[in-house]
Design a protein around this motif. Structure first.
Motif, PDB file in Angstrom:
ATOM      1  N   ALA A 106       0.855  -1.226  -0.025  1.00 29.44           N
ATOM      2  CA  ALA A 106      -0.242  -0.067   0.057  1.00 29.44           C
ATOM      3  C   ALA A 106       0.947   1.055  -0.016  1.00 29.44           C
ATOM      4  CB  ALA A 106      -0.834  -0.008   1.314  1.00 29.44           C
ATOM      5  N   TYR A 107       1.981   1.198   0.835  1.00 33.27           N
ATOM      6  CA  TYR A 107       2.869   2.391   0.606  1.00 33.27           C
ATOM      7  C   TYR A 107       3.505   2.636  -0.612  1.00 33.27           C
ATOM      8  CZ  TYR A 107       7.041   4.964   1.951  1.00 33.27           C
ATOM      9  OH  TYR A 107       8.220   5.979   2.238  1.00 33.27           O
ATOM     10  N   GLY A 108       3.871   1.475  -1.133  1.00 28.97           N
ATOM     11  CA  GLY A 108       4.240   1.416  -2.681  1.00 28.97           C
ATOM     12  C   GLY A 108       3.477   2.142  -3.737  1.00 28.97           C
ATOM     13  N   SER A 109       2.164   1.722  -3.340  1.00 29.31           N
ATOM     14  CA  SER A 109       0.973   2.262  -4.421  1.00 29.31           C
ATOM     15  C   SER A 109       0.572   3.795  -4.029  1.00 29.31           C
ATOM     16  CB  SER A 109      -0.492   1.385  -4.036  1.00 29.31           C
ATOM     17  OG  SER A 109      -0.161   0.018  -4.435  1.00 29.31           O
ATOM     18  N   ARG A 110       0.775   4.143  -2.742  1.00 28.04           N
ATOM     19  CA  ARG A 110       0.752   5.693  -2.714  1.00 28.04           C
ATOM     20  C   ARG A 110       1.860   6.533  -3.170  1.00 28.04           C
ATOM     21  NH1 ARG A 110      -3.144   3.213  -0.871  1.00 28.04           N
ATOM     22  NH2 ARG A 110      -4.608   4.087   0.432  1.00 28.04           N
ATOM     23  N   ILE A 111       3.069   5.775  -3.190  1.00 26.84           N
ATOM     24  CA  ILE A 111       4.171   6.566  -3.665  1.00 26.84           C
ATOM     25  C   ILE A 111       3.990   6.612  -5.227  1.00 26.84           C
ATOM     26  CG2 ILE A 111       6.400   6.350  -4.092  1.00 26.84           C
ATOM     27  CD1 ILE A 111       7.055   5.332  -1.569  1.00 26.84           C
ATOM     28  N   LEU A 120      -0.146  17.351  -2.303  1.00 26.26           N
ATOM     29  CA  LEU A 120      -0.049  17.292  -1.005  1.00 26.26           C
ATOM     30  C   LEU A 120      -0.804  16.029  -0.304  1.00 26.26           C
ATOM     31  CD1 LEU A 120       1.319  18.269   1.708  1.00 26.26           C
ATOM     32  CD2 LEU A 120      -0.622  19.823   1.820  1.00 26.26           C
ATOM     33  N   GLU A 121      -2.048  15.778  -0.812  1.00 23.63           N
ATOM     34  CA  GLU A 121      -2.922  14.742  -0.275  1.00 23.63           C
ATOM     35  C   GLU A 121      -2.225  13.405  -0.638  1.00 23.63           C
ATOM     36  OE1 GLU A 121      -7.109  12.863  -1.655  1.00 23.63           O
ATOM     37  OE2 GLU A 121      -7.230  14.870  -1.583  1.00 23.63           O
ATOM     38  N   ASP A 122      -1.657  13.322  -1.653  1.00 22.78           N
ATOM     39  CA  ASP A 122      -0.876  11.797  -2.088  1.00 22.78           C
ATOM     40  C   ASP A 122       0.351  11.560  -1.013  1.00 22.78           C
ATOM     41  OD1 ASP A 122      -2.894  10.856  -3.674  1.00 22.78           O
ATOM     42  OD2 ASP A 122      -2.212  11.684  -5.415  1.00 22.78           O
ATOM     43  N   LEU A 123       0.899  12.694  -0.888  1.00 27.57           N
ATOM     44  CA  LEU A 123       2.127  12.797   0.072  1.00 27.57           C
ATOM     45  C   LEU A 123       1.658  12.328   1.484  1.00 27.57           C
ATOM     46  CD1 LEU A 123       5.263  13.120   0.550  1.00 27.57           C
ATOM     47  CD2 LEU A 123       4.652  15.488   1.028  1.00 27.57           C
ATOM     48  N   VAL A 124       0.859  12.991   2.043  1.00 26.99           N
ATOM     49  CA  VAL A 124       0.185  12.693   3.370  1.00 26.99           C
ATOM     50  C   VAL A 124      -0.102  11.182   3.477  1.00 26.99           C
ATOM     51  CG1 VAL A 124      -1.704  13.117   5.057  1.00 26.99           C
ATOM     52  CG2 VAL A 124      -0.324  15.005   3.984  1.00 26.99           C
ATOM     53  N   SER A 125      -1.087  10.696   2.578  1.00 26.80           N
ATOM     54  CA  SER A 125      -1.405   9.422   2.371  1.00 26.80           C
ATOM     55  C   SER A 125      -0.142   8.539   2.401  1.00 26.80           C
ATOM     56  CB  SER A 125      -2.234   9.146   1.331  1.00 26.80           C
ATOM     57  OG  SER A 125      -2.635   8.027   0.912  1.00 26.80           O
ATOM     58  N   ALA A 126       0.747   8.673   1.472  1.00 27.99           N
ATOM     59  CA  ALA A 126       2.210   7.775   1.598  1.00 27.99           C
ATOM     60  C   ALA A 126       2.686   7.719   2.820  1.00 27.99           C
ATOM     61  CB  ALA A 126       2.971   8.227   0.448  1.00 27.99           C
ATOM     62  N   MET A 127       2.918   9.183   3.377  1.00 19.83           N
ATOM     63  CA  MET A 127       3.469   9.155   4.782  1.00 19.83           C
ATOM     64  C   MET A 127       2.808   8.454   5.922  1.00 19.83           C
ATOM     65  SD  MET A 127       6.422  10.813   4.502  1.00 19.83           S
ATOM     66  CE  MET A 127       6.597   9.383   3.149  1.00 19.83           C
ATOM     67  N   ASP A 128       1.433   8.206   5.717  1.00 21.48           N
ATOM     68  CA  ASP A 128       0.519   7.658   6.695  1.00 21.48           C
ATOM     69  C   ASP A 128       0.824   5.954   6.532  1.00 21.48           C
ATOM     70  OD1 ASP A 128      -1.403   7.666   8.903  1.00 21.48           O
ATOM     71  OD2 ASP A 128      -2.642   6.977   7.250  1.00 21.48           O
ATOM     72  N   LYS A 129       0.668   5.648   5.371  1.00 17.59           N
ATOM     73  CA  LYS A 129       0.838   4.248   5.210  1.00 17.59           C
ATOM     74  C   LYS A 129       2.484   3.778   5.567  1.00 17.59           C
ATOM     75  CE  LYS A 129      -2.785   3.247   3.268  1.00 17.59           C
ATOM     76  NZ  LYS A 129      -3.797   2.307   3.995  1.00 17.59           N
ATOM     77  N   GLN A 130       3.217   4.762   5.390  1.00 20.14           N
ATOM     78  CA  GLN A 130       4.761   4.488   5.836  1.00 20.14           C
ATOM     79  C   GLN A 130       4.693   4.276   7.478  1.00 20.14           C
ATOM     80  OE1 GLN A 130       7.863   7.144   6.104  1.00 20.14           O
ATOM     81  NE2 GLN A 130       9.296   5.828   5.027  1.00 20.14           N
ATOM     82  N   ARG A 131       3.795   5.282   8.184  1.00 21.22           N
ATOM     83  CA  ARG A 131       3.816   5.312   9.549  1.00 21.22           C
ATOM     84  C   ARG A 131       3.040   4.033  10.024  1.00 21.22           C
ATOM     85  NH1 ARG A 131      -0.267   5.160  12.656  1.00 21.22           N
ATOM     86  NH2 ARG A 131      -1.660   5.376  10.698  1.00 21.22           N
ATOM     87  N   SER A 132       2.002   3.508   9.327  1.00 21.75           N
ATOM     88  CA  SER A 132       1.199   2.456   9.731  1.00 21.75           C
ATOM     89  C   SER A 132       2.245   1.097   9.592  1.00 21.75           C
ATOM     90  CB  SER A 132       0.340   2.120   8.808  1.00 21.75           C
ATOM     91  OG  SER A 132      -0.450   1.055   8.892  1.00 21.75           O
ATOM     92  N   PHE A 133       3.311   1.014   8.564  1.00 27.80           N
ATOM     93  CA  PHE A 133       4.128  -0.133   8.746  1.00 27.80           C
ATOM     94  C   PHE A 133       4.901  -0.151   9.686  1.00 27.80           C
ATOM     95  CE2 PHE A 133       8.362  -1.324   7.424  1.00 27.80           C
ATOM     96  CZ  PHE A 133       8.200  -2.454   7.179  1.00 27.80           C
ATOM     97  N   TRP A 134       5.669   0.867   9.884  1.00 26.47           N
ATOM     98  CA  TRP A 134       6.666   1.106  11.333  1.00 26.47           C
ATOM     99  C   TRP A 134       5.834   1.190  12.520  1.00 26.47           C
ATOM    100  CZ3 TRP A 134      10.971  -0.382  10.265  1.00 26.47           C
ATOM    101  CH2 TRP A 134      11.517  -0.151   9.170  1.00 26.47           C
ATOM    102  N   LYS A 135       4.517   1.419  12.793  1.00 25.14           N
ATOM    103  CA  LYS A 135       3.662   1.211  13.934  1.00 25.14           C
ATOM    104  C   LYS A 135       3.636  -0.520  14.096  1.00 25.14           C
ATOM    105  CE  LYS A 135      -0.519   1.780  16.234  1.00 25.14           C
ATOM    106  NZ  LYS A 135      -1.868   2.413  16.274  1.00 25.14           N
ATOM    107  N   PHE A 136       3.266  -1.073  13.067  1.00 23.89           N
ATOM    108  CA  PHE A 136       3.278  -2.534  13.092  1.00 23.89           C
ATOM    109  C   PHE A 136       4.358  -3.012  13.574  1.00 23.89           C
ATOM    110  CE2 PHE A 136       3.279  -6.733  11.507  1.00 23.89           C
ATOM    111  CZ  PHE A 136       2.060  -7.407  12.205  1.00 23.89           C
ATOM    112  N   MET A 137       5.247  -2.904  12.736  1.00 16.36           N
ATOM    113  CA  MET A 137       6.600  -3.363  13.263  1.00 16.36           C
ATOM    114  C   MET A 137       7.179  -3.172  14.787  1.00 16.36           C
ATOM    115  SD  MET A 137       7.300  -5.280  10.545  1.00 16.36           S
ATOM    116  CE  MET A 137       9.007  -5.925  10.938  1.00 16.36           C
TER     117      MET A 137
END
Length: 163
Positions: A106-111, A120-137
């Motif tokens: 999902a992070y790759g798709s948002r990128i 800006l909306e897509d940048l925020v979405s990509a960063m949120d997907k990255q945050r979600s990954f790192w939170k899980f890890m």
């Protein structure tokens, strides 16, 4: 061509583009170059999920075949608890790897969307997907550290008590 009859406007944010929410190329390019590696790791995780499921199924198969013999264990076979452990542990680990694989994809798709839109909306979405990954890890890391600490304390207590 701009309309000469519109009121003048000031650029208060220092952005020289016509659209104030357009993300500069200097921000998009590193994310675009990261996308390939995000996809590689995501595909590797999906392959690992498949391997874990196959190992779990093969462990269950070997256990069922060994249980079908008259003695409950074929000659030269290790203890059957190893296969029971494999039949349970590998699929559980496979399921655990599904979540980061999904999050990275999902992070790759948002990128990819950001590269196309520069919004800006897509940048925020990509960063949120990255945050979600790192939170899980981070949560998985803390859980593994907790289990390891528990096992270490339990093993130490058993060793001291056994003396």
């Amino acid at each position: 061509m701009e309309n000469p009859y519109t009121a003048p406007s000031a650029n208060l944010f220092g952005n020289t583009s016509a659209h104030p929410e357009t993300i500069p190329l200097e921000v998009v390019t590193p994310l675009q170059r990261t996308k390939v590696w995000v996809r590689v790791v995501s595909v590797a995780l999906w392959l690992l999920v498949v391997v874990m499921m196959v190992f779990g199924a093969s462990s269950a198969f070997v256990y069922s075949m060994a249980g079908a013999t008259s003695e409950g264990k074929a000659p030269g076979m290790p203890e059957l608890w190893i296969f029971i452990f494999g039949a349970i542990f590998y699929p559980l680990m496979g399921v655990l790897y599904v979540f980061p694989a999904i999050k990275l994809w999902a992070y790759g798709s948002r990128i990819n969307r950001l590269v196309i839109s520069h919004s800006l909306e897509d940048l925020v979405s990509a960063m949120d997907k990255q945050r979600s990954f790192w939170k899980f890890m981070g949560i998985v890391t803390l859980v593994i550290m907790g289990i390891t600490l528990f096992l270490l304390i339990t093993a130490t207590a058993n060793a001291v008590r056994g003396r």
